[in-house]
Design a protein around this motif. Structure first.
Motif, PDB file in Angstrom:
ATOM      1  N   THR A 186       0.810  -1.222   0.000  1.00 58.79           N
ATOM      2  CA  THR A 186       0.000   0.000   0.000  1.00 58.79           C
ATOM      3  C   THR A 186       0.844   1.273   0.000  1.00 58.79           C
ATOM      4  N   HIS A 187       2.130   1.168   0.307  1.00 61.31           N
ATOM      5  CA  HIS A 187       3.003   2.349   0.353  1.00 61.31           C
ATOM      6  C   HIS A 187       3.273   2.831  -1.064  1.00 61.31           C
ATOM      7  N   GLN A 245      18.930   8.255  -0.309  1.00 62.39           N
ATOM      8  CA  GLN A 245      18.657   9.679  -0.493  1.00 62.39           C
ATOM      9  C   GLN A 245      17.983   9.936  -1.826  1.00 62.39           C
ATOM     10  N   GLN A 246      18.352   9.189  -2.858  1.00 64.21           N
ATOM     11  CA  GLN A 246      17.697   9.345  -4.157  1.00 64.21           C
ATOM     12  C   GLN A 246      16.202   9.102  -4.047  1.00 64.21           C
ATOM     13  N   GLN A 247      15.817   8.106  -3.243  1.00 66.52           N
ATOM     14  CA  GLN A 247      14.393   7.797  -3.093  1.00 66.52           C
ATOM     15  C   GLN A 247      13.640   8.961  -2.432  1.00 66.52           C
ATOM     16  N   VAL A 248      14.328   9.655  -1.516  1.00 67.39           N
ATOM     17  CA  VAL A 248      13.735  10.843  -0.882  1.00 67.39           C
ATOM     18  C   VAL A 248      13.647  11.978  -1.892  1.00 67.39           C
ATOM     19  N   ASN A 249      14.719  12.163  -2.665  1.00 71.01           N
ATOM     20  CA  ASN A 249      14.752  13.249  -3.652  1.00 71.01           C
ATOM     21  C   ASN A 249      13.650  13.097  -4.696  1.00 71.01           C
ATOM     22  N   GLU A 250      13.301  11.853  -5.002  1.00 69.04           N
ATOM     23  CA  GLU A 250      12.264  11.594  -6.000  1.00 69.04           C
ATOM     24  C   GLU A 250      10.871  11.536  -5.380  1.00 69.04           C
ATOM     25  N   ASP A 251      10.793  11.864  -4.080  1.00 70.16           N
ATOM     26  CA  ASP A 251       9.520  11.996  -3.363  1.00 70.16           C
ATOM     27  C   ASP A 251       8.808  10.667  -3.141  1.00 70.16           C
ATOM     28  N   TRP A 252       9.553   9.577  -3.118  1.00 72.20           N
ATOM     29  CA  TRP A 252       8.939   8.298  -2.761  1.00 72.20           C
ATOM     30  C   TRP A 252       8.810   8.151  -1.244  1.00 72.20           C
ATOM     31  N   PHE A 253       9.676   8.854  -0.502  1.00 72.95           N
ATOM     32  CA  PHE A 253       9.663   8.831   0.963  1.00 72.95           C
ATOM     33  C   PHE A 253       9.818  10.257   1.480  1.00 72.95           C
ATOM     34  N   GLU A 268      15.173   8.463   7.005  1.00 79.59           N
ATOM     35  CA  GLU A 268      14.885   7.430   7.997  1.00 79.59           C
ATOM     36  C   GLU A 268      13.730   6.535   7.573  1.00 79.59           C
ATOM     37  N   ALA A 269      12.869   7.038   6.713  1.00 82.17           N
ATOM     38  CA  ALA A 269      11.706   6.261   6.280  1.00 82.17           C
ATOM     39  C   ALA A 269      12.044   5.244   5.193  1.00 82.17           C
ATOM     40  N   VAL A 270      13.209   5.374   4.570  1.00 80.56           N
ATOM     41  CA  VAL A 270      13.586   4.466   3.489  1.00 80.56           C
ATOM     42  C   VAL A 270      14.111   3.169   4.088  1.00 80.56           C
ATOM     43  N   PRO A 271      13.542   2.025   3.727  1.00 83.66           N
ATOM     44  CA  PRO A 271      14.046   0.756   4.262  1.00 83.66           C
ATOM     45  C   PRO A 271      15.530   0.573   3.961  1.00 83.66           C
ATOM     46  N   PRO A 272      16.271  -0.026   4.886  1.00 81.84           N
ATOM     47  CA  PRO A 272      17.713  -0.201   4.688  1.00 81.84           C
ATOM     48  C   PRO A 272      18.071  -1.387   3.798  1.00 81.84           C
TER      49      PRO A 272
END
Length: 247
Positions: free
Chosen positions: A76-77, A163-171, A175-179
């Motif tokens: 759902t995310h 950080q790329q996932q944050v930059n692309e507005d997925w997270f 800290e929210a991006v799974p490791p």
């Protein structure tokens, strides 16, 4: 190594999608079925649109795998790649012969084994991939494992990747991006008979330069695509801007 450079992201996607569609149709004509790998992320938006728009593809003769999925992220995310493929691809084409999505909610080791048994049955005919800002291929961040023969592995995501996932507005934040994620291995990707690599955007320019111009090294994971005889790189002017000799 084949390099195609288009003026913009839309042109890149249209060309890459058309090439993928032509390959898939030819394989179906030749063998009666096709096995494909799809990539996800912002870089694939236009390529997938073009692929979907080809109504001559017999999707009921196509088996689909995909490259990676976060571990522990619910479907759902908004960043779930299963959700991405369901909404941006599977809901927009007729039913496929088979769809093998990575379930990041399952035990990772068991899921890797399940997927390996499915993908090893027959070769992959066409793989659509991208390149990360850190040069990763799927979620194989540098230094990537070029040696493992396992089709899927558990990947630890480095900070640049996350950080790329944050930059692309997925997270919303780092800290929210799974490791960790389940990722197709570099070896398995390279077994594909044909590879189409779509890389738009100026933020990927350094990764493109390293992929094409650096010696093949696990420090530049996507550089291994230099060794694939049937790899087609689709760049736009912005992503190819740092190449010494852009075509």
């Amino acid at each position: 190594m084949n390099i195609i450079i288009k003026n913009d992201t839309k042109g890149l996607g249209q060309a890459a999608g058309a090439k993928a569609a032509a390959m898939i149709k030819k394989v179906i004509d030749d063998k009666g079925e096709a096995r494909i790998i799809l990539a996800t992320g912002s870089s694939q938006f236009e390529t997938l649109k073009a692929l979907i728009n080809d109504e001559a593809i017999d999707w009921d003769k196509v088996t689909m795998f995909h490259l990676d999925e976060y571990i522990g992220l619910p479907i759902t995310h908004k960043a779930s790649f299963r959700k991405y493929l369901q909404e941006r691809f599977l809901d927009k084409v007729p039913p496929l012969k088979a769809v093998h999505l990575i379930n990041g909610d399952n035990d990772p080791k068991t899921e890797c084994q399940r997927l390996a048994a499915l993908i090893e049955v027959k070769p992959i005919d066409v793989a659509l991939v991208g390149i990360g800002e850190n040069g990763h291929l799927a979620f194989n961040d540098p230094p990537a494992d070029f040696d493992t023969k396992s089709p899927y592995l558990v990947a630890n995501l480095d900070q640049d990747c996350r950080q790329q996932q944050v930059n692309e507005d997925w997270f919303d934040n780092l800290e929210a991006v799974p490791p960790q994620a389940i990722s197709m291995s570099v070896h398995q990707i390279m077994l594909s008979k044909n590879i189409i690599c779509s890389v738009p955007g100026s933020r990927k320019a350094r990764a493109v330069k390293n992929t094409i111009e650096q010696p093949v090294s696990n420090l530049y994971p996507a550089s291994i695509l230099q060794q694939h005889a049937n790899c087609y790189f689709y760049f736009e002017k912005a992503s190819a801007a740092l190449l010494k000799n852009p075509l």
